[in-house]
Scaffold this motif. Structure first.
Motif, PDB file in Angstrom:
ATOM      1  N   PHE A   1       0.823  -1.114  -0.122  1.00 18.72           N
ATOM      2  CA  PHE A   1      -0.009  -0.223  -0.162  1.00 18.72           C
ATOM      3  C   PHE A   1       1.064   1.560   0.002  1.00 18.72           C
ATOM      4  O   PHE A   1       0.419   2.079   0.946  1.00 18.72           O
TER       5      PHE A   1
ATOM      6  N   THR B   1       1.082   4.369  -1.225  1.00 15.76           N
ATOM      7  CA  THR B   1      -0.235   5.925  -0.804  1.00 15.76           C
ATOM      8  C   THR B   1      -0.735   6.165  -2.629  1.00 15.76           C
ATOM      9  O   THR B   1      -1.354   6.467  -2.192  1.00 15.76           O
ATOM     10  N   TYR B   2       0.896   6.137  -3.500  1.00 17.31           N
ATOM     11  CA  TYR B   2      -0.012   6.441  -4.778  1.00 17.31           C
ATOM     12  C   TYR B   2      -0.506   5.359  -5.457  1.00 17.31           C
ATOM     13  O   TYR B   2      -0.825   5.325  -6.405  1.00 17.31           O
ATOM     14  N   CYS B   3      -0.182   4.243  -4.984  1.00 19.74           N
ATOM     15  CA  CYS B   3      -0.349   2.991  -5.961  1.00 19.74           C
ATOM     16  C   CYS B   3      -1.780   1.866  -6.230  1.00 19.74           C
ATOM     17  O   CYS B   3      -2.091   2.379  -5.323  1.00 19.74           O
ATOM     18  N   ILE B   4      -2.049   2.220  -6.991  1.00 26.31           N
ATOM     19  CA  ILE B   4      -3.082   0.926  -7.727  1.00 26.31           C
ATOM     20  C   ILE B   4      -3.261  -0.471  -6.962  1.00 26.31           C
ATOM     21  O   ILE B   4      -4.062  -1.254  -7.390  1.00 26.31           O
TER      22      ILE B   4
ATOM     23  N   TYR C   1      -4.677  -2.786  -4.763  1.00 26.80           N
ATOM     24  CA  TYR C   1      -6.240  -2.432  -4.485  1.00 26.80           C
ATOM     25  C   TYR C   1      -6.378  -3.109  -5.654  1.00 26.80           C
ATOM     26  O   TYR C   1      -7.433  -4.249  -5.945  1.00 26.80           O
TER      27      TYR C   1
ATOM     28  N   ARG D   1      -4.435   7.907  -8.013  1.00 21.47           N
ATOM     29  CA  ARG D   1      -5.238   6.820  -8.901  1.00 21.47           C
ATOM     30  C   ARG D   1      -6.437   6.704  -7.648  1.00 21.47           C
ATOM     31  O   ARG D   1      -6.655   7.375  -6.795  1.00 21.47           O
TER      32      ARG D   1
ATOM     33  N   THR E   1      -6.838   5.847  -3.949  1.00 25.66           N
ATOM     34  CA  THR E   1      -5.321   5.826  -2.744  1.00 25.66           C
ATOM     35  C   THR E   1      -5.260   6.415  -1.948  1.00 25.66           C
ATOM     36  O   THR E   1      -6.187   7.514  -2.076  1.00 25.66           O
TER      37      THR E   1
END
Ligand code: SAH
Ligand code: SF4
Ligand code: F3S
Length: 443
Positions: free
Chosen positions: A164, A166-169, A172, A345, A348
């Protein structure tokens, strides 16, 4: 019996490239052959990526191009898969925007594509199949993987991601991290080596260093797996992608150092040189820790080369923060850096952060950093002139030249000789560097 032709578009990372090889295997098993261009295909598969907005736009542009093809050939099957439809509400958006799509499935259930296709062929009715989490089961690799590259093979070791950033998809869309049983991995690598043609084995995971964290048996770790593979018989090279600096251990450095089959080119994404930004990114390491890993790697493995990923324009990145990334890049001197502008994204944590950086500043920063890195890369290759590069892999034979690749992935054009053939690892004396290519002679 050939029943039709397939064409696969692949976007995104090595994980997707490898999954497209599985999709090709599934299609071949059903009698489809590969088409040279989409116009010749009876089924087109779009294996999508959503890491940045630009990746989604590229995929959507190409899916749109299927509309006239479908008009010409109403029996054409259009399938969309990969990470894009794993996002919330995207499957319905895609179907609305491109009503001619016949099958949508997610990155987490690629191995079931054959069954989805069979169902479609029976019913000729649109269906979508999206699973929230990875559906990996021991043995799913029984699919005949059609590997595109003649010499180099990808092997999954983990699926999903728990980090996780914080920028990343990715966490998810790919679900929680699952490690593949060690025995399965070793068996697949053994099979690949026995075939004899594969010279490079690349172990794939979003963060290979967390391999085994989900096992009860805590003695199964990435460094141990790597060493066990390196101890297998055969002349091959092992690579791995990607490695998270937060858990890049001393043990891993020692395993690389003492196993010559492990590539000396390490990809170690830094993302930012500013501790403030690294913290906001939830990367769980500092600039100092990163630099300490680099120092240890260089001390124990003098021929190591490093590449990295960098994001510019993350929310709250000031000129000062950006300059810290610049100074880190100048200090480490990566042979290669993949530099991206931060892309928002949906869902996020960074999406909701205040102080998003305006696009013109992002553009300016990426331009500056690319120029700086270009100079560093050029200086690095200029400096190789007159030196010997070890273990260059001969990948292709042309009329008067061999095309080889250095350990760090750089193309080197070689004068032909009688003793060398495609698939050999050779030592090469570099004689020139021009137009972005190295030129050399086999030692
Ligand atoms: N798991 C790998 C990275 C996979 S994504 C790792 O952690 O190393 C590949 C790269 O895309 C990342 O390293 C990052 O630099 C970039 N990236 C990911 N999300 C992004 C975003 N929202 N905007 C811009 N770049 C991004
Ligand atoms: Fe994304 Fe971070 Fe996971 Fe890499 S480690 S896939 S950047 S969340
Ligand atoms: Fe893209 Fe999915 Fe890979 S979002 S980068 S294809 S894991």
């Amino acid at each position: 019996m050939q029943i039709g032709k397939y064409f696969i578009y692949t976007y995104g990372c090595q994980m997707n490239v490898h999954e497209s090889e599985k999709i090709a295997g599934i299609l071949k098993k059903r009698g489809y052959e590969s088409a040279e261009k989409p116009e010749d295909a009876d089924i087109i598969v779009y294996n999508t990526c959503c890491i940045r907005e630009s990746a989604e736009q590229r995929a959507m542009g190409n899916i749109g191009n299927a509309k006239p093809l479908k008009k010409k050939n109403p029996n054409l099957i259009v399938a969309v898969c990969g990470c894009m439809p794993q996002q919330k509400n995207v499957e319905s958006m895609l179907k609305k925007k491109f009503p001619f799509i016949n099958i949508i499935f997610g990155a987490n259930n690629v191995e079931y594509f054959g069954e989805y296709l069979d169902l479609y062929l029976q019913q000729r009715k649109y269906r979508s199949f999206i699973l929230e989490d990875q559906n990996y089961q021991a043995g799913n690799e029984k699919i005949d993987i059609i590997r595109d590259n003649m010499l180099s093979a990808y092997v999954n070791i983990t699926y999903g991601c728990n980090n996780f950033c914080t920028y990343c998809i990715v966490p998810y869309v790919r679900g929680r991290e699952i490690s593949r049983p060690k025995e399965d991995i070793i068996q697949e690598v053994k099979n690949l080596i026995e075939i004899g043609k594969y010279k490079v084995i690349t172990l794939l995971g979003q963060n290979v260093n967390s391999y085994g964290n989900d096992f009860k048996d805590k003695s199964v770790t990435f460094p141990k797996l790597l060493e066990e593979i390196a101890n297998l018989d055969g002349d091959f090279e092992i690579r791995f992608m990607s490695s998270h600096p937060k858990d890049f251990s001393d043990e891993l450095i020692d395993v690389i150092a003492r196993n010559k089959k492990v590539s000396r080119a390490v990809h170690l994404p830094i993302q930012s040189g500013s501790n403030k930004i690294l913290k906001l990114m939830n990367r769980n390491y500092t600039r100092e820790k990163y630099l300490a890993i680099v120092e240890k790697l260089r001390a124990k493995i003098p021929d190591i080369t490093l590449s990295t990923d960098i994001i510019v324009g993350f929310p709250n990145e000031t000129e000062e923060d950006f300059n810290e990334t610049v100074s880190l890049v100048k200090e480490v001197k990566f042979t290669n850096a993949f530099i991206f502008m931060y892309s928002k994204r949906k869902g996020t944590l960074a999406e909701k952060m205040p102080n998003q950086v305006p696009i013109d500043i992002k553009r300016q920063r990426i331009h500056n950093l690319l120029e700086i890195q270009k100079q560093i890369t050029n200086d690095y290759f200029d400096n190789l002139i007159g030196k010997v590069q070890k273990r260059v892999l001969i990948e292709e034979e042309k009329a008067t030249q061999f095309i080889g690749k250095t350990d760090c992935g750089k193309v080197v054009k070689l004068k032909k000789n009688d003793k060398t053939s495609v698939g050999d690892f050779v030592d090469v004396l570099i004689i020139d560097y021009s137009g972005g290519n190295l030129y050399g002679e086999v030692e």
